[in-house]
Write a protein that holds these residues in place. Structure first.
Motif, PDB file in Angstrom:
ATOM      1  N   LYS A  26       0.842  -1.184   0.000  1.00  0.00           N
ATOM      2  CA  LYS A  26       0.000   0.000   0.000  1.00  0.00           C
ATOM      3  C   LYS A  26       0.889   1.250   0.000  1.00  0.00           C
ATOM      4  CE  LYS A  26      -3.905  -2.298   1.955  1.00  0.00           C
ATOM      5  NZ  LYS A  26      -3.710  -3.377   1.067  1.00  0.00           N
ATOM      6  N   PRO A  27       0.367   2.374  -0.482  1.00  0.00           N
ATOM      7  CA  PRO A  27       1.170   3.602  -0.518  1.00  0.00           C
ATOM      8  C   PRO A  27       1.751   3.980   0.845  1.00  0.00           C
ATOM      9  CG  PRO A  27      -0.810   3.900  -1.813  1.00  0.00           C
ATOM     10  CD  PRO A  27      -0.928   2.561  -1.132  1.00  0.00           C
ATOM     11  N   VAL A  28       1.051   3.654   1.928  1.00  0.00           N
ATOM     12  CA  VAL A  28       1.564   3.967   3.258  1.00  0.00           C
ATOM     13  C   VAL A  28       2.861   3.201   3.499  1.00  0.00           C
ATOM     14  CG1 VAL A  28       1.093   3.779   5.726  1.00  0.00           C
ATOM     15  CG2 VAL A  28      -0.725   4.462   4.151  1.00  0.00           C
ATOM     16  N   GLU A  29       2.904   1.931   3.080  1.00  0.00           N
ATOM     17  CA  GLU A  29       4.123   1.141   3.223  1.00  0.00           C
ATOM     18  C   GLU A  29       5.244   1.732   2.392  1.00  0.00           C
ATOM     19  OE1 GLU A  29       3.057  -2.828   2.153  1.00  0.00           O
ATOM     20  OE2 GLU A  29       1.686  -3.065   3.835  1.00  0.00           O
ATOM     21  N   TRP A  30       4.926   2.241   1.207  1.00  0.00           N
ATOM     22  CA  TRP A  30       5.944   2.870   0.367  1.00  0.00           C
ATOM     23  C   TRP A  30       6.506   4.100   1.062  1.00  0.00           C
ATOM     24  CZ3 TRP A  30       3.092   2.939  -4.972  1.00  0.00           C
ATOM     25  CH2 TRP A  30       2.996   1.632  -5.458  1.00  0.00           C
ATOM     26  N   GLN A  31       5.601   4.890   1.670  1.00  0.00           N
ATOM     27  CA  GLN A  31       6.059   6.093   2.365  1.00  0.00           C
ATOM     28  C   GLN A  31       6.962   5.727   3.532  1.00  0.00           C
ATOM     29  OE1 GLN A  31       2.451   8.152   3.355  1.00  0.00           O
ATOM     30  NE2 GLN A  31       2.111   8.871   1.259  1.00  0.00           N
ATOM     31  N   GLN A  32       6.634   4.660   4.247  1.00  0.00           N
ATOM     32  CA  GLN A  32       7.477   4.236   5.361  1.00  0.00           C
ATOM     33  C   GLN A  32       8.839   3.802   4.855  1.00  0.00           C
ATOM     34  OE1 GLN A  32       5.101   1.219   7.206  1.00  0.00           O
ATOM     35  NE2 GLN A  32       3.861   2.663   8.363  1.00  0.00           N
ATOM     36  N   ASP A  33       8.869   3.060   3.759  1.00  0.00           N
ATOM     37  CA  ASP A  33      10.140   2.653   3.171  1.00  0.00           C
ATOM     38  C   ASP A  33      10.948   3.868   2.735  1.00  0.00           C
ATOM     39  OD1 ASP A  33       9.588  -0.011   3.584  1.00  0.00           O
ATOM     40  OD2 ASP A  33       8.956  -0.394   1.514  1.00  0.00           O
ATOM     41  N   ASP A  34      10.264   4.858   2.152  1.00  0.00           N
ATOM     42  CA  ASP A  34      10.957   6.077   1.730  1.00  0.00           C
ATOM     43  C   ASP A  34      11.514   6.836   2.923  1.00  0.00           C
ATOM     44  OD1 ASP A  34      10.445   5.548  -0.911  1.00  0.00           O
ATOM     45  OD2 ASP A  34       8.719   6.908  -1.053  1.00  0.00           O
ATOM     46  N   LYS A  35      10.764   6.859   4.023  1.00  0.00           N
ATOM     47  CA  LYS A  35      11.243   7.542   5.227  1.00  0.00           C
ATOM     48  C   LYS A  35      12.466   6.838   5.798  1.00  0.00           C
ATOM     49  CE  LYS A  35       6.791   9.499   6.545  1.00  0.00           C
ATOM     50  NZ  LYS A  35       5.692   9.483   7.511  1.00  0.00           N
ATOM     51  N   LEU A  36      12.451   5.501   5.809  1.00  0.00           N
ATOM     52  CA  LEU A  36      13.610   4.755   6.297  1.00  0.00           C
ATOM     53  C   LEU A  36      14.821   4.999   5.400  1.00  0.00           C
ATOM     54  CD1 LEU A  36      11.989   1.335   7.259  1.00  0.00           C
ATOM     55  CD2 LEU A  36      12.927   3.041   8.814  1.00  0.00           C
ATOM     56  N   LEU A  37      14.602   5.002   4.110  1.00  0.00           N
ATOM     57  CA  LEU A  37      15.688   5.255   3.175  1.00  0.00           C
ATOM     58  C   LEU A  37      16.242   6.661   3.365  1.00  0.00           C
ATOM     59  CD1 LEU A  37      17.374   4.300   0.766  1.00  0.00           C
ATOM     60  CD2 LEU A  37      15.578   5.180  -0.727  1.00  0.00           C
ATOM     61  N   GLN A  38      15.371   7.636   3.531  1.00  0.00           N
ATOM     62  CA  GLN A  38      15.809   9.013   3.744  1.00  0.00           C
ATOM     63  C   GLN A  38      16.609   9.133   5.036  1.00  0.00           C
ATOM     64  OE1 GLN A  38      15.525  11.457   1.510  1.00  0.00           O
ATOM     65  NE2 GLN A  38      16.763  12.721   2.849  1.00  0.00           N
ATOM     66  N   ALA A  39      16.184   8.427   6.089  1.00  0.00           N
ATOM     67  CA  ALA A  39      16.923   8.457   7.353  1.00  0.00           C
ATOM     68  C   ALA A  39      18.313   7.846   7.175  1.00  0.00           C
ATOM     69  CB  ALA A  39      16.147   7.705   8.425  1.00  0.00           C
ATOM     70  N   LYS A  40      18.409   6.749   6.436  1.00  0.00           N
ATOM     71  CA  LYS A  40      19.710   6.127   6.181  1.00  0.00           C
ATOM     72  C   LYS A  40      20.616   7.056   5.378  1.00  0.00           C
ATOM     73  CE  LYS A  40      18.143   1.327   6.314  1.00  0.00           C
ATOM     74  NZ  LYS A  40      17.956   0.086   5.542  1.00  0.00           N
ATOM     75  N   VAL A  41      20.048   7.727   4.384  1.00  0.00           N
ATOM     76  CA  VAL A  41      20.836   8.662   3.575  1.00  0.00           C
ATOM     77  C   VAL A  41      21.332   9.816   4.439  1.00  0.00           C
ATOM     78  CG1 VAL A  41      20.681  10.348   1.696  1.00  0.00           C
ATOM     79  CG2 VAL A  41      19.749   8.051   1.385  1.00  0.00           C
ATOM     80  N   ASN A  42      20.466  10.324   5.308  1.00  0.00           N
ATOM     81  CA  ASN A  42      20.867  11.425   6.184  1.00  0.00           C
ATOM     82  C   ASN A  42      21.992  11.002   7.117  1.00  0.00           C
ATOM     83  OD1 ASN A  42      19.064  13.216   5.052  1.00  0.00           O
ATOM     84  ND2 ASN A  42      17.450  12.802   6.543  1.00  0.00           N
ATOM     85  N   ARG A  43      21.895   9.778   7.671  1.00  0.00           N
ATOM     86  CA  ARG A  43      22.972   9.286   8.537  1.00  0.00           C
ATOM     87  C   ARG A  43      24.276   9.151   7.764  1.00  0.00           C
ATOM     88  NH1 ARG A  43      21.035   4.037  11.467  1.00  0.00           N
ATOM     89  NH2 ARG A  43      19.965   3.893   9.518  1.00  0.00           N
TER      90      ARG A  43
END
Length: 111
Positions: free
Chosen positions: A79-96
Protein backbone atom coordinates in the motif's frame (compact mmCIF):
# COMPACT_ATOMS: atom_id res chain seq x y z
CA UNK A 1 9.42 -0.73 -1.34
CA UNK A 2 9.85 -4.46 -1.13
CA UNK A 3 12.75 -6.22 -2.83
CA UNK A 4 10.38 -7.97 -5.24
CA UNK A 5 8.91 -4.75 -6.61
CA UNK A 6 12.30 -3.07 -6.75
CA UNK A 7 13.59 -5.90 -8.93
CA UNK A 8 10.49 -5.66 -11.13
CA UNK A 9 11.05 -1.94 -11.63
CA UNK A 10 14.70 -2.51 -12.51
CA UNK A 11 13.67 -5.18 -15.04
CA UNK A 12 11.22 -2.73 -16.62
CA UNK A 13 13.90 -0.03 -16.81
CA UNK A 14 16.44 -2.43 -18.33
CA UNK A 15 13.98 -3.74 -20.91
CA UNK A 16 12.88 -0.28 -21.96
CA UNK A 17 16.48 0.85 -22.28
CA UNK A 18 17.36 -2.19 -24.40
CA UNK A 19 14.28 -1.70 -26.61
CA UNK A 20 15.28 1.89 -27.27
CA UNK A 21 18.88 0.87 -28.03
CA UNK A 22 17.79 -1.86 -30.45
CA UNK A 23 15.38 0.52 -32.17
CA UNK A 24 18.19 3.07 -32.49
CA UNK A 25 20.41 0.36 -34.01
CA UNK A 26 17.69 -0.53 -36.53
CA UNK A 27 17.34 3.11 -37.59
CA UNK A 28 21.10 3.44 -38.05
CA UNK A 29 21.29 0.24 -40.10
CA UNK A 30 18.36 1.12 -42.32
CA UNK A 31 20.07 3.98 -44.12
CA UNK A 32 20.29 3.36 -47.84
CA UNK A 33 23.70 4.21 -49.21
CA UNK A 34 26.06 2.98 -51.86
CA UNK A 35 26.71 -0.42 -50.28
CA UNK A 36 27.39 -3.82 -51.72
CA UNK A 37 24.71 -6.48 -51.83
CA UNK A 38 26.57 -8.48 -49.17
CA UNK A 39 26.57 -5.51 -46.83
CA UNK A 40 22.83 -5.04 -47.34
CA UNK A 41 22.27 -8.73 -46.59
CA UNK A 42 24.31 -8.54 -43.38
CA UNK A 43 22.51 -5.40 -42.27
CA UNK A 44 19.14 -7.03 -43.03
CA UNK A 45 20.08 -9.93 -40.74
CA UNK A 46 21.13 -7.50 -38.01
CA UNK A 47 17.86 -5.61 -38.36
CA UNK A 48 15.93 -8.88 -38.17
CA UNK A 49 17.86 -9.91 -35.06
CA UNK A 50 17.26 -6.53 -33.41
CA UNK A 51 13.56 -6.71 -34.25
CA UNK A 52 13.34 -10.20 -32.72
CA UNK A 53 15.04 -8.88 -29.58
CA UNK A 54 12.55 -6.01 -29.38
CA UNK A 55 9.67 -8.49 -29.65
CA UNK A 56 11.17 -10.69 -26.90
CA UNK A 57 11.72 -7.70 -24.58
CA UNK A 58 8.19 -6.47 -25.22
CA UNK A 59 6.82 -9.91 -24.37
CA UNK A 60 8.81 -9.79 -21.12
CA UNK A 61 7.21 -6.42 -20.33
CA UNK A 62 3.80 -7.95 -20.95
CA UNK A 63 4.68 -10.80 -18.58
CA UNK A 64 5.72 -8.25 -15.95
CA UNK A 65 2.40 -6.43 -16.27
CA UNK A 66 0.62 -9.76 -15.88
CA UNK A 67 2.63 -10.46 -12.68
CA UNK A 68 1.78 -7.02 -11.34
CA UNK A 69 -1.92 -7.53 -12.08
CA UNK A 70 -1.90 -10.89 -10.31
CA UNK A 71 -0.10 -9.42 -7.30
CA UNK A 72 -2.56 -6.54 -7.18
CA UNK A 73 -5.60 -8.85 -7.40
CA UNK A 74 -4.18 -11.09 -4.66
CA UNK A 75 -3.43 -8.08 -2.47
CA UNK A 76 0.32 -8.53 -2.56
CA UNK A 77 1.09 -5.03 -3.81
CA UNK A 78 2.29 -2.83 -0.94
CA UNK A 79 0.00 0.00 0.00
CA UNK A 80 1.17 3.60 -0.52
CA UNK A 81 1.56 3.97 3.26
CA UNK A 82 4.12 1.14 3.22
CA UNK A 83 5.94 2.87 0.37
CA UNK A 84 6.06 6.09 2.37
CA UNK A 85 7.48 4.24 5.36
CA UNK A 86 10.14 2.65 3.17
CA UNK A 87 10.96 6.08 1.73
CA UNK A 88 11.24 7.54 5.23
CA UNK A 89 13.61 4.75 6.30
CA UNK A 90 15.69 5.25 3.18
CA UNK A 91 15.81 9.01 3.74
CA UNK A 92 16.92 8.46 7.35
CA UNK A 93 19.71 6.13 6.18
CA UNK A 94 20.84 8.66 3.58
CA UNK A 95 20.87 11.42 6.18
CA UNK A 96 22.97 9.29 8.54
CA UNK A 97 25.38 8.50 5.73
CA UNK A 98 25.66 12.19 4.83
CA UNK A 99 26.38 13.01 8.48
CA UNK A 100 29.10 10.36 8.60
CA UNK A 101 30.66 11.60 5.37
CA UNK A 102 30.50 15.27 6.37
CA UNK A 103 32.01 14.75 9.84
CA UNK A 104 34.34 11.94 8.86
CA UNK A 105 33.57 10.21 12.15
CA UNK A 106 31.51 7.13 12.77
CA UNK A 107 29.64 7.02 16.04
CA UNK A 108 29.53 3.62 17.79
CA UNK A 109 25.72 3.57 17.67
CA UNK A 110 25.75 3.97 13.86
CA UNK A 111 27.77 0.84 13.17
Amino acid sequence: MSQKFTSILSRVDNNVELILQKFHDIVELSSVQEKSQETHAIEALQIESNAATIVRLTEELLAITRQLKEAWILGQVPKPVEWQQDDKLLQAKVNRLLDIVSTGKIKPDEI
